[in-house]
Design a protein around this motif. Structure first.
Motif, PDB file in Angstrom:
ATOM      1  N   PRO A   1      72.113  52.702 -24.651  1.00 28.19           N
ATOM      2  CA  PRO A   1      72.521  52.972 -26.096  1.00 28.19           C
ATOM      3  C   PRO A   1      71.907  51.836 -26.956  1.00 28.19           C
ATOM      4  O   PRO A   1      71.879  52.418 -27.990  1.00 28.19           O
ATOM      5  CB  PRO A   1      73.849  52.789 -25.955  1.00 28.19           C
ATOM      6  N   SER A   2      71.271  50.863 -26.446  1.00 30.43           N
ATOM      7  CA  SER A   2      70.801  49.852 -27.511  1.00 30.43           C
ATOM      8  C   SER A   2      69.660  49.131 -26.714  1.00 30.43           C
ATOM      9  O   SER A   2      69.578  48.837 -25.597  1.00 30.43           O
ATOM     10  CB  SER A   2      71.569  49.146 -28.026  1.00 30.43           C
ATOM     11  N   ASP A   3      69.009  48.146 -27.683  1.00 33.06           N
ATOM     12  CA  ASP A   3      68.096  47.248 -27.140  1.00 33.06           C
ATOM     13  C   ASP A   3      68.782  45.859 -26.482  1.00 33.06           C
ATOM     14  O   ASP A   3      68.512  45.609 -25.543  1.00 33.06           O
ATOM     15  CB  ASP A   3      67.197  46.671 -28.406  1.00 33.06           C
ATOM     16  N   SER A   4      69.971  45.782 -26.810  1.00 32.38           N
ATOM     17  CA  SER A   4      70.736  44.655 -26.272  1.00 32.38           C
ATOM     18  C   SER A   4      71.229  45.143 -24.876  1.00 32.38           C
ATOM     19  O   SER A   4      71.045  44.166 -23.704  1.00 32.38           O
ATOM     20  CB  SER A   4      71.935  44.308 -27.036  1.00 32.38           C
TER      21      SER A   4
ATOM     22  N   GLY B   1      62.146  52.632 -20.809  1.00 40.40           N
ATOM     23  CA  GLY B   1      63.548  52.584 -21.461  1.00 40.40           C
ATOM     24  C   GLY B   1      63.239  53.506 -22.434  1.00 40.40           C
ATOM     25  O   GLY B   1      62.768  53.539 -23.645  1.00 40.40           O
ATOM     26  N   GLY B   2      64.585  54.247 -22.566  1.00 42.34           N
ATOM     27  CA  GLY B   2      64.882  55.309 -23.683  1.00 42.34           C
ATOM     28  C   GLY B   2      66.175  55.049 -24.346  1.00 42.34           C
ATOM     29  O   GLY B   2      66.825  54.143 -23.524  1.00 42.34           O
ATOM     30  N   ARG B   3      66.625  55.702 -25.281  1.00 40.42           N
ATOM     31  CA  ARG B   3      67.745  55.508 -26.003  1.00 40.42           C
ATOM     32  C   ARG B   3      68.664  56.816 -25.859  1.00 40.42           C
ATOM     33  O   ARG B   3      67.862  57.704 -25.970  1.00 40.42           O
ATOM     34  CB  ARG B   3      67.436  55.033 -27.398  1.00 40.42           C
TER      35      ARG B   3
ATOM     36  N   PHE C   1      70.624  57.980 -16.078  1.00 41.24           N
ATOM     37  CA  PHE C   1      70.845  58.084 -17.344  1.00 41.24           C
ATOM     38  C   PHE C   1      72.540  57.688 -18.020  1.00 41.24           C
ATOM     39  O   PHE C   1      73.041  57.849 -18.883  1.00 41.24           O
ATOM     40  CB  PHE C   1      71.113  59.710 -17.835  1.00 41.24           C
ATOM     41  N   GLU C   2      72.976  56.975 -16.647  1.00 37.73           N
ATOM     42  CA  GLU C   2      74.117  56.327 -16.889  1.00 37.73           C
ATOM     43  C   GLU C   2      74.204  54.855 -17.512  1.00 37.73           C
ATOM     44  O   GLU C   2      73.330  53.999 -16.512  1.00 37.73           O
ATOM     45  CB  GLU C   2      75.102  56.238 -15.907  1.00 37.73           C
ATOM     46  N   ASN C   3      74.682  54.405 -18.320  1.00 39.19           N
ATOM     47  CA  ASN C   3      74.617  52.902 -18.908  1.00 39.19           C
ATOM     48  C   ASN C   3      75.532  52.029 -17.872  1.00 39.19           C
ATOM     49  O   ASN C   3      76.287  51.268 -18.577  1.00 39.19           O
ATOM     50  CB  ASN C   3      74.828  52.686 -20.241  1.00 39.19           C
TER      51      ASN C   3
END
Length: 190
Positions: free
Chosen positions: A121-124, A151-153, A92-94
């Motif tokens: 946080p994002s698609d990119s 992948g979730g946001r 859960f950490e980006n």
């Protein structure tokens, strides 16, 4: 001397030299963990064990979030231990280092299905992580089994219509797929 014999020799020598007053399983585990840590340190390796904490107060190194076993476990009356299906980590950490580490742990497990769930946080951000994960997976091209990225946001827990992205390792890369309604979870999507 082969590595197995070298390790066995070091282990037996060090264990006998440090054994005294061990009365229970917890002390025995700690004692043997310390022996392994001594061998590793003496030979220039970094070590983490369940019983010996590092400088940050952490113990285990290879913790997975979930392992699912097919059928019954021998502890519950089965006559064999199956390899996990699936082995799962949840990140859960980006942070690229955390995501790569979690995926590396999965690559170390013998399983017909390895699943990495990430919240980004994002698609990119997801695209960057998939590129890094692809490079890591390509280094281990000979592994058996399937690899699945879900992948979730960020914030999707509060959105009932949130959508997961699904990527499966195929032909040297992660490919995005669409799932069909009612399809069993353990069959590949054509």
């Amino acid at each position: 001397m082969a590595i197995a014999e070298f390790f066995a020799t070091q282990f037996i020598r060090r264990e006998a030299a440090h054994r005294s007053g061990i009365t229970g399983n917890v002390e025995w585990t700690r004692h043997l963990s310390e022996v392994v840590a001594d061998i590793a340190t003496a030979n220039g390796f970094h070590v983490k064990t369940k019983a010996v904490h590092d400088e940050f107060g952490r113990a285990e190194y290879f913790t997975l979030d979930a392992l699912c076993l097919e059928g019954a476990h021998p502890q519950h009356g089965a006559d064999r231990i199956a390899f996990p299906l699936p082995a799962i980590t949840l990140e859960f950490e980006n942070r690229p280092d955390r995501i790569l580490y979690d995926y590396w742990k999965l690559l170390c497990v013998r399983s017909r299905l390895r699943v990495l769930v990430l919240i980004v946080p994002s698609d990119s951000a997801e695209a960057r992580h998939i590129a890094e994960l692809t490079a890591l997976r390509a280094e281990h091209a000979s592994l058996d089994g399937e690899d699945l990225l879900l992948g979730g946001r960020n914030g999707m827990a509060n959105k009932p219509d949130a959508v997961w992205t699904v990527h499966v390792w195929r032909s040297g890369g992660f490919q995005g797929i669409k799932l069909e309604e009612g399809q069993p979870w353990n069959r590949p999507v054509p």
